[in-house]
Design an enzyme around this catalytic site. Structure first.
Site, PDB file in Angstrom:
ATOM      1  N   GLY A 254     -40.984  -1.107  94.377  1.00  0.00           N
ATOM      2  CA  GLY A 254     -40.938  -1.418  95.800  1.00  0.00           C
ATOM      3  C   GLY A 254     -39.708  -0.770  96.405  1.00  0.00           C
ATOM      4  O   GLY A 254     -38.738  -0.480  95.680  1.00  0.00           O
TER       5      GLY A 254
ATOM      6  N   GLN B 135     -32.957   0.269 102.441  1.00  0.00           N
ATOM      7  CA  GLN B 135     -32.459   0.945 101.233  1.00  0.00           C
ATOM      8  C   GLN B 135     -32.362   2.453 101.410  1.00  0.00           C
ATOM      9  O   GLN B 135     -31.755   3.133 100.591  1.00  0.00           O
ATOM     10  CB  GLN B 135     -33.356   0.636 100.027  1.00  0.00           C
ATOM     11  CG  GLN B 135     -33.334  -0.830  99.637  1.00  0.00           C
ATOM     12  CD  GLN B 135     -34.196  -1.059  98.410  1.00  0.00           C
ATOM     13  OE1 GLN B 135     -35.397  -1.280  98.536  1.00  0.00           O
ATOM     14  NE2 GLN B 135     -33.595  -0.981  97.232  1.00  0.00           N
TER      15      GLN B 135
ATOM     16  N   CYS C 153     -33.169  -3.806  91.136  1.00  0.00           N
ATOM     17  CA  CYS C 153     -33.229  -3.283  92.507  1.00  0.00           C
ATOM     18  C   CYS C 153     -32.693  -1.863  92.499  1.00  0.00           C
ATOM     19  O   CYS C 153     -31.655  -1.606  91.880  1.00  0.00           O
ATOM     20  CB  CYS C 153     -32.378  -4.182  93.412  1.00  0.00           C
ATOM     21  SG  CYS C 153     -32.353  -3.646  95.124  1.00  0.00           S
ATOM     22  N   LEU C 154     -33.383  -0.961  93.169  1.00  0.00           N
ATOM     23  CA  LEU C 154     -32.936   0.442  93.179  1.00  0.00           C
ATOM     24  C   LEU C 154     -31.575   0.596  93.860  1.00  0.00           C
ATOM     25  O   LEU C 154     -30.885   1.580  93.626  1.00  0.00           O
ATOM     26  CB  LEU C 154     -33.981   1.333  93.860  1.00  0.00           C
ATOM     27  CG  LEU C 154     -35.337   1.426  93.144  1.00  0.00           C
ATOM     28  CD1 LEU C 154     -36.306   2.280  93.943  1.00  0.00           C
ATOM     29  CD2 LEU C 154     -35.186   1.974  91.730  1.00  0.00           C
TER      30      LEU C 154
ATOM     31  N   HIS D 243     -38.993 -10.022  97.291  1.00  0.00           N
ATOM     32  CA  HIS D 243     -37.777  -9.231  97.047  1.00  0.00           C
ATOM     33  C   HIS D 243     -37.571  -8.218  98.183  1.00  0.00           C
ATOM     34  O   HIS D 243     -36.468  -8.101  98.729  1.00  0.00           O
ATOM     35  CB  HIS D 243     -37.903  -8.515  95.695  1.00  0.00           C
ATOM     36  CG  HIS D 243     -36.766  -7.605  95.376  1.00  0.00           C
ATOM     37  ND1 HIS D 243     -35.889  -7.826  94.332  1.00  0.00           N
ATOM     38  CD2 HIS D 243     -36.349  -6.437  95.952  1.00  0.00           C
ATOM     39  CE1 HIS D 243     -34.989  -6.854  94.301  1.00  0.00           C
ATOM     40  NE2 HIS D 243     -35.254  -5.993  95.275  1.00  0.00           N
ATOM     41  N   GLU D 244     -38.643  -7.504  98.533  1.00  0.00           N
ATOM     42  CA  GLU D 244     -38.528  -6.473  99.576  1.00  0.00           C
ATOM     43  C   GLU D 244     -38.289  -7.110 100.937  1.00  0.00           C
ATOM     44  O   GLU D 244     -37.519  -6.591 101.748  1.00  0.00           O
ATOM     45  CB  GLU D 244     -39.779  -5.585  99.603  1.00  0.00           C
ATOM     46  CG  GLU D 244     -40.075  -4.855  98.294  1.00  0.00           C
ATOM     47  CD  GLU D 244     -38.893  -4.107  97.715  1.00  0.00           C
ATOM     48  OE1 GLU D 244     -38.021  -3.640  98.479  1.00  0.00           O
ATOM     49  OE2 GLU D 244     -38.816  -3.999  96.474  1.00  0.00           O
TER      50      GLU D 244
ATOM     51  N   HIS E 134     -34.772  -7.793 101.587  1.00  0.00           N
ATOM     52  CA  HIS E 134     -34.008  -6.618 102.049  1.00  0.00           C
ATOM     53  C   HIS E 134     -34.024  -6.514 103.576  1.00  0.00           C
ATOM     54  O   HIS E 134     -33.045  -6.066 104.172  1.00  0.00           O
ATOM     55  CB  HIS E 134     -34.611  -5.328 101.476  1.00  0.00           C
ATOM     56  CG  HIS E 134     -34.143  -4.995 100.086  1.00  0.00           C
ATOM     57  ND1 HIS E 134     -32.816  -4.749  99.781  1.00  0.00           N
ATOM     58  CD2 HIS E 134     -34.819  -4.835  98.931  1.00  0.00           C
ATOM     59  CE1 HIS E 134     -32.721  -4.461  98.486  1.00  0.00           C
ATOM     60  NE2 HIS E 134     -33.912  -4.511  97.946  1.00  0.00           N
TER      61      HIS E 134
END
Ligand code: NI
Length: 168
Positions: A48, A53, A94-95, A136-137, A140
């Site tokens: 995701g 991000q 997480c990226l 999670h997304e 963000h």
């Protein structure tokens, strides 16, 4: 804005902490951003990726298709609703937080509504892993990161990776 110049930002970049703004019009510029985000997510082998991000405080995220039959899903201005409140804990990465893993408690069943990249209304319900990815997304989009949810043990365990990130 040149979408090809977008790249994945890591903590502690301040845009990761902003409350993202709704997307007013789903136009070619938004679609170009989405295309670039898919490239970046695939390169990074993520599941995701949210617009903050890549430096854009827009309410938009993408998710990978677990079966890889399509390039994935696009959620613009998503609204999440808990439909099954049983909490489950699972490890998340997480990226924007390379090298960090955190166990996060989340409600199991979620309904999501939003727009796709064509501006059409879309809706889905899941109690599978994707429901965790949506949450999670969506975090963000509200400036929340998994490091905000670490236990003191996890803070200790991730101390070095976090310090390296914060030093740049
Ligand atoms: Ni993330």
């Amino acid at each position: 804005m040149d979408p090809s110049a977008l790249d994945i930002l890591t903590h502690p970049h301040p845009v990761l902490r902003l409350k993202a703004e709704p997307v007013k019009t789903v136009d070619d510029e938004v679609r170009a951003v989405v295309d670039r985000m898919f490239e970046l997510m695939d390169e990074a082998e993520g599941i995701g990726l949210a617009a903050p991000q890549v430096g854009l405080a827009m309410r938009l995220f993408i998710t990978r298709d677990p079966d890889e039959l399509t390039r994935g899903c696009v959620w613009i201005n998503p609204e999440l609703e808990v439909v099954e409140d049983t909490k489950e804990s699972d490890e998340e990465g997480c990226l924007s937080l390379p090298g960090i893993l955190v166990n996060v408690d989340r409600p199991q069943g979620i309904r999501i509504r939003g727009l796709n990249e064509h501006g059409e209304s879309v809706e889905a319900v899941s109690s599978e892993h994707i429901a965790r990815v949506w949450q999670h997304e969506n975090d963000h989009l509200n400036g929340r990161l998994i490091i905000d949810r670490m236990s003191s043990m996890e803070r200790l365990r991730n101390r070095r990776a976090l310090r390296d990130l914060e030093r740049g």
